[in-house]
Design a protein around this motif. Sequence first.
Motif, short mmCIF file in Angstrom:
data_model
loop_
_atom_site.label_atom_id
_atom_site.label_comp_id
_atom_site.label_asym_id
_atom_site.label_seq_id
_atom_site.Cartn_x
_atom_site.Cartn_y
_atom_site.Cartn_z
N ALA A 281 -8.71 -12.91 -7.58
CA ALA A 281 -9.38 -13.99 -6.85
C ALA A 281 -10.82 -14.24 -7.29
O ALA A 281 -11.55 -13.34 -7.67
N ASP A 282 -11.21 -15.53 -7.25
CA ASP A 282 -12.61 -15.90 -7.22
C ASP A 282 -13.06 -15.86 -5.76
O ASP A 282 -14.17 -15.49 -5.44
N ARG A 283 -12.15 -16.33 -4.87
CA ARG A 283 -12.41 -16.31 -3.43
C ARG A 283 -11.20 -15.71 -2.73
O ARG A 283 -10.07 -16.07 -3.05
N VAL A 284 -11.47 -14.83 -1.79
CA VAL A 284 -10.39 -14.26 -0.99
C VAL A 284 -10.47 -14.86 0.42
O VAL A 284 -11.56 -14.98 0.97
N ALA A 285 -9.32 -15.27 0.96
CA ALA A 285 -9.27 -15.75 2.34
C ALA A 285 -8.38 -14.79 3.11
O ALA A 285 -7.24 -14.58 2.74
N VAL A 286 -8.92 -14.19 4.16
CA VAL A 286 -8.12 -13.23 4.92
C VAL A 286 -7.63 -13.90 6.20
O VAL A 286 -8.41 -14.48 6.95
N MET A 287 -6.30 -13.85 6.41
CA MET A 287 -5.71 -14.45 7.61
C MET A 287 -5.26 -13.35 8.55
O MET A 287 -4.73 -12.33 8.12
N ASP A 288 -5.47 -13.59 9.86
CA ASP A 288 -4.99 -12.65 10.87
C ASP A 288 -4.56 -13.45 12.09
O ASP A 288 -5.34 -14.25 12.60
N SER A 289 -3.34 -13.27 12.53
CA SER A 289 -2.79 -13.99 13.69
C SER A 289 -3.08 -15.48 13.65
O SER A 289 -3.54 -16.07 14.63
N GLY A 290 -2.85 -16.10 12.50
CA GLY A 290 -3.00 -17.54 12.41
C GLY A 290 -4.41 -18.03 12.18
O GLY A 290 -4.64 -19.22 12.03
N GLN A 291 -5.38 -17.11 12.19
CA GLN A 291 -6.77 -17.55 11.99
C GLN A 291 -7.33 -17.05 10.68
O GLN A 291 -6.96 -15.98 10.20
N LEU A 292 -8.22 -17.88 10.13
CA LEU A 292 -8.92 -17.47 8.92
C LEU A 292 -10.08 -16.62 9.38
O LEU A 292 -11.02 -17.11 10.00
N VAL A 293 -10.03 -15.30 9.11
CA VAL A 293 -11.09 -14.45 9.64
C VAL A 293 -12.23 -14.26 8.66
O VAL A 293 -13.36 -13.99 9.06
N GLN A 294 -11.96 -14.42 7.36
CA GLN A 294 -13.06 -14.34 6.40
C GLN A 294 -12.66 -15.05 5.12
O GLN A 294 -11.51 -15.01 4.70
N HIS A 295 -13.62 -15.72 4.50
CA HIS A 295 -13.39 -16.44 3.25
C HIS A 295 -14.60 -16.18 2.39
O HIS A 295 -15.71 -16.62 2.70
N GLY A 296 -14.46 -15.42 1.32
CA GLY A 296 -15.63 -15.11 0.50
C GLY A 296 -15.23 -14.49 -0.82
O GLY A 296 -14.04 -14.39 -1.14
N THR A 297 -16.22 -14.11 -1.61
CA THR A 297 -15.92 -13.47 -2.89
C THR A 297 -15.31 -12.10 -2.61
O THR A 297 -15.53 -11.53 -1.53
N PRO A 298 -14.59 -11.55 -3.58
CA PRO A 298 -14.02 -10.21 -3.36
C PRO A 298 -15.09 -9.19 -2.97
O PRO A 298 -14.87 -8.38 -2.07
N ALA A 299 -16.27 -9.26 -3.61
CA ALA A 299 -17.32 -8.29 -3.30
C ALA A 299 -17.77 -8.42 -1.84
O ALA A 299 -17.98 -7.42 -1.15
N GLU A 300 -17.88 -9.65 -1.37
CA GLU A 300 -18.28 -9.85 0.04
C GLU A 300 -17.24 -9.27 1.00
O GLU A 300 -17.59 -8.67 2.02
N ILE A 301 -15.97 -9.53 0.66
CA ILE A 301 -14.90 -9.04 1.53
C ILE A 301 -14.95 -7.51 1.62
O ILE A 301 -14.78 -6.92 2.68
N ILE A 302 -15.25 -6.87 0.49
CA ILE A 302 -15.26 -5.41 0.47
C ILE A 302 -16.51 -4.86 1.17
O ILE A 302 -16.43 -3.95 1.99
N THR A 303 -17.67 -5.43 0.84
CA THR A 303 -18.90 -4.83 1.36
C THR A 303 -19.26 -5.30 2.76
O THR A 303 -19.87 -4.58 3.51
N ARG A 304 -18.90 -6.53 3.09
CA ARG A 304 -19.27 -7.02 4.42
C ARG A 304 -18.06 -7.59 5.14
O ARG A 304 -17.98 -8.80 5.39
N PRO A 305 -17.07 -6.76 5.44
CA PRO A 305 -15.88 -7.27 6.15
C PRO A 305 -16.28 -7.87 7.49
O PRO A 305 -17.07 -7.27 8.23
N ALA A 306 -15.74 -9.06 7.79
CA ALA A 306 -16.15 -9.77 9.00
C ALA A 306 -15.59 -9.12 10.25
O ALA A 306 -16.20 -9.18 11.31
N THR A 307 -14.41 -8.53 10.16
CA THR A 307 -13.81 -7.91 11.34
C THR A 307 -13.22 -6.55 10.96
O THR A 307 -13.10 -6.23 9.78
N GLU A 308 -12.86 -5.81 11.98
CA GLU A 308 -12.17 -4.53 11.77
C GLU A 308 -10.92 -4.73 10.93
O GLU A 308 -10.58 -3.93 10.07
N PHE A 309 -10.22 -5.86 11.22
CA PHE A 309 -8.96 -6.13 10.52
C PHE A 309 -9.19 -6.25 9.01
O PHE A 309 -8.45 -5.68 8.22
#
Lengths: 244, 313
Positions: free
Chosen positions: B203-231
Amino acid sequence: MRIGTFLRPALTLLLLALVLRPVWFTPLFAPFASAGGPVIYERASLLSLSISHLGLVAAASAAATLVAVTLAILVTRPAGAAFLPLSRTITNMGQTFPPVAVLALAVPALGFGAGPTLVALFLYGLLPIFENAIVALSTLPPATMEAARGIGLNRWQQLVRVELPLALPVTLTGIRLSVVIALGTATLGSTVAARTLGEVIIAGLLTNNTAFVLQGGLIVGLFAVLIYDALVQLETRLVRRTGG
Amino acid sequence: MIEIDKITRLYNGVPAVDAVTMTIETGTVTVIVGTSGSGKTTLLRMINRLEEPSSGEVRINGESTLTIKPHILRRRIGYAIQGHGLFPHHTVARNIGAVPELLNWSADKISARVDELLTLFSMEPETFRNRYPGELSGGQQQRVGVARALASRPDLLLMDEPFGALDPVIRTRAQDDLRRIQKQLGSTIILVTHDMEEAIRLADRVAVMDSGQLVQHGTPAEIITRPATEFVADMVGRVERPLRLLSLVPVSELVEEGVAEGEALPVEASLRDALSACLWTGRAAVPVEQDGVLVGRVTFEAIRARARARAHP
């Protein structure tokens, strides 16, 4: 398969000889003929009876295929799903009605001759084709169907380019069963004056002449075996191409 | 540019996808990750209208997809799925040429395009053109499936777990191929997977979905270092977190002067590869080479420092 390579031409030759040169078989059938009676059926040419017999079967099977496949296509569309039980009932009824009863009921309406026989064979042939076509059309590989929709085929293109070709081998199995049943059942048509090979058998039964019965039965039987075999081979070839 | 605007899909009143908004830049790879039932596949299928949104819309280069007939829209959008979905009764060439045929390309143009794509996927056109899908290996079938999706040079390529049915070795190769081809063609790709490893790889951008909602949309590094939720943190995995982060950084960024013992790594290798080499052979540094020529080394210390710096920027 290896036995087929030898048996197939042998049976074909036997059938041709029985139809075209029945006199050759006089010594063979003589012991079964009634005392003093004729051994070989000569009231009509066996060739013309065979052609008329096969013609009736072909016409009835073609009509049954057309109707059964069309019905199967309609009831496997989302909009037609509600009619599936009804159409099943109708084709099942066609099968449960004994052909003799259909003949008896059709004669007053259609008169004597080929008409009632065609109706009986048509009704009798619907069910196997319909059931097989439904199975074939409702068990297509889901990933292929999803892809067909996903790359932009419209409804009609999905049906013609993907569904029907993939459903063909299984549908053909139904057609084969139906054709073979019709080949045998068509002999009953001669009870209402349709020109079929049944004429030979019935003449034998009426005059207590087993030679005629054997002659007619053998020819019908050989036609059934050879046509069955040819259709099986066609199916195998299709499966080899489309399966994988 | 693809704009997904407050798109919602209800099943019996329950949202499978709940007001997702997301913008995707042309020429990038966006990977939608989620567990099963998270709505990721439904979201993807609403883009080419295999599912109709209950509300909201998708715009491709400013044009709403609702204004185009669905089957016409789908001819403009490539679509590749798990288990390839090839037509078993058509040859490889006809499968790949399916969409160009629908678009009424000339026969010459189609066959040239088919050969071009087969070559791009390292499949000899002479050998494979006239084969049936049943005569190919799983990896080859999958490549033909992706080639079919790319055939008409679509504005956008949608992929639903395209590598899900492949064994791990072939999967890694298929992912590398996809990345190479995407760079070469500059395609815009939206890919759905449940595999975070795959998401980070591609990915250039990762979008994480949980229960029908987009919980985070960012670069892989952002997803790893600053996860938006516990999920999201769970999806990344707490134990794998530093390793995933290192896998994003090429060795070339940390190459320094000096020599080291043992087998060399290419500059394109990731810091995770370098760390693994250090640990496995007990070395404190690994030599680095470019096109077979030694260009320096990367040290265990430097990797450790970088991991810490990236983890707590």
